[in-house]
Scaffold this active site. Structure first.
Site, PDB file in Angstrom:
ATOM      1  N   GLU A   1      33.573 -26.998 -18.028  1.00 14.89           N
ATOM      2  CA  GLU A   1      32.374 -26.776 -18.433  1.00 14.89           C
ATOM      3  C   GLU A   1      32.410 -26.301 -19.878  1.00 14.89           C
ATOM      4  OE1 GLU A   1      29.815 -24.857 -15.808  1.00 14.89           O
ATOM      5  OE2 GLU A   1      29.600 -26.478 -14.418  1.00 14.89           O
TER       6      GLU A   1
ATOM      7  N   LYS B   1      19.167 -29.322 -10.044  1.00 13.41           N
ATOM      8  CA  LYS B   1      20.188 -30.453 -10.547  1.00 13.41           C
ATOM      9  C   LYS B   1      19.725 -31.728 -10.134  1.00 13.41           C
ATOM     10  CE  LYS B   1      24.091 -27.448 -10.192  1.00 13.41           C
ATOM     11  NZ  LYS B   1      25.338 -27.074  -9.340  1.00 13.41           N
TER      12      LYS B   1
END
Length: 432
Positions: free
Chosen positions: A209, A343
């Protein structure tokens, strides 16, 4: 009527170099929308299924040709000539056609790629931004806000090949007056942290990330170095910057012994002890948000943690809720956590995602729109955060274009809203 003319899906690569699905939805009016779907590494067991080919001779079994084929054939035939503006009806039709509880026949990746592309096609046809159309179908028209970002600057756990147990160490620039300023603050602290790591002889390689992924002595050393980076960047802890952590506790949890193991520190905790371990960190460092501070199945552990920390700390359910309204409703009833991570690919349709967000907001649960560790250049989550008035977004670090693309999209949205002089709120505070 905005009839669907063609649906075209293909395999592309995600940020980890593995296949994912990209889909175009073409309307008879000539407009088309397209989207690509991310993939998680530390996934909740209750998530909708991501369909993979499991052909070991191709991409180590991670191909998505089956999902692509379902979109190009069965899903297209079912949606052909349908009105693309009927988002809820078409999402429900795909769910019905799939016929499973967890979207395991078509795959949530296949269904979501179509669901998002439908909405994007209509937004283009209407000549409005995607966030405006999201707001429209969410029945909250023009109620926009620019989200406060959670900026990941140290990666651990499943997101990095290092020895750090906790998965994400993030900063939140609560002192920022705009997303542009928030990004500036985040970038300066991120690069200062890189300088500090080099000074101490640590690696500045990055994880999935975009956060640094060094081998450190403990979780606390990570927090200490971030504190130093904030101070050396001339920002103030608690005033300009607060911290957020993602424990990804299900990855630390031994289901047989029912204990949490921090391998790097050679320590084990039961559920109650682990809450107090985290509580100790919050007293020493300005941690204002803890994600998945207990195992996804440990509802009692979450209840206890919420009782102890919930009035002063944002306690976020990710694997606990998996963007599923049913699990969120149970959590609300049990007073487990006080916030939810959203999500899109955990649930698999835009409609279900919006329903879960609305349920959270109605019950005063904070909402954080989130990326996945395996991302694409798709910026849908930036528009989702703005269009639903979510208030917060978690989309990685200040490097890797699969992460910075979302920040760049938010900068453009903020610029557009300022230019149009529309009424909107910048939710740059942790709690509403």
């Amino acid at each position: 009527m905005s009839k669907i003319k063609k649906i075209l899906s293909r395999e592309i690569l995600d940020s980890r170099g593995y296949p994912t699905i990209e889909t175009e939805v073409h309307l008879k009016t000539g407009y088309f929308g397209y989207s690509s779907v991310p993939s998680g590494a530390s996934t909740g067991s209750k998530e909708a299924l991501e369909l993979r080919d499991n052909d070991k001779n191709r991409f180590f079994g991670k191909g998505v040709k089956k999902a692509v084929n379902y979109v190009n054939t069965e899903i297209f035939q079912a949606l052909k000539n349908k009105n693309a503006e009927e988002q809820k009806e078409l999402d429900n039709l795909m769910i019905k056609l799939d016929g499973t509880k967890n979207k395991s026949r078509f795959g949530a990746n296949a269904i979501l790629s179509v669901s998002l592309s439908l909405a994007k096609a209509i937004a283009l046809e209407k000549n409005i931004p995607f966030y405006s159309y999201i707001s429209e179908i969410n029945y909250s028209k023009n109620n926009f806000s620019i989200p406060l970002p959670m900026i990941n600057i140290i990666n651990g756990g499943m997101h990095a090949n290092n020895n750090i147990d906790l998965q994400e160490f993030m900063i939140q620039p609560i002192g920022a007056k705009s997303i542009l300023q928030a990004v500036q603050m985040g970038s300066e602290i991120f690069h200062m942290l890189g300088i500090i790591l080099k000074e101490k002889g640590y690696s500045t390689c990055v994880g999935d990330e975009g956060g640094y992924a060094p081998n450190l002595k403990s979780n606390e050393e990570a927090l200490s170095m971030i504190s130093l980076a904030v101070e050396r960047s001339n920002y103030k802890l608690n005033e300009d910057i607060t911290f957020a952590i993602d424990c990804a506790s299900s990855e630390l949890f031994n289901k047989k012994t029912r204990r949490y193991r921090l391998k790097n520190e050679n320590k084990e905790y039961n559920s109650i002890e682990f809450t107090h371990y985290l509580e100790k960190l919050t007293k020493k460092y300005p941690i204002r948000s803890i994600e998945d501070g207990q195992d996804e199945s440990d509802w009692k552990g979450f209840q206890y943690q919420t009782k102890i920390l919930g009035k002063k700390i944002q306690l976020v359910g990710d694997d606990l809720f998996v963007t599923n309204k049913k699990f969120l409703e149970y959590g609300i009833k049990k007073k487990a956590a006080n916030s939810i991570l959203i999500k899109l690919n955990q649930i698999g349709t835009l409609t279900e995602t919006l329903e879960t967000i609305k349920k959270a907001q109605e019950n005063k649960y904070n909402v954080i729109i989130s990326h996945r560790s395996g991302e694409t250049e798709d910026t849908s989550i930036a528009d989702l955060a703005v269009g639903t008035n979510a208030g917060q977004i978690k989309t990685g670090s200040m490097c890797r274009s699969d992460r910075t693309s979302k920040y760049n999209r938010l900068i453009k949205i903020e610029e557009s809203l300022n230019t149009q002089k529309k009424t909107f709120k910048k939710k740059l505070n942790l709690f509403n």
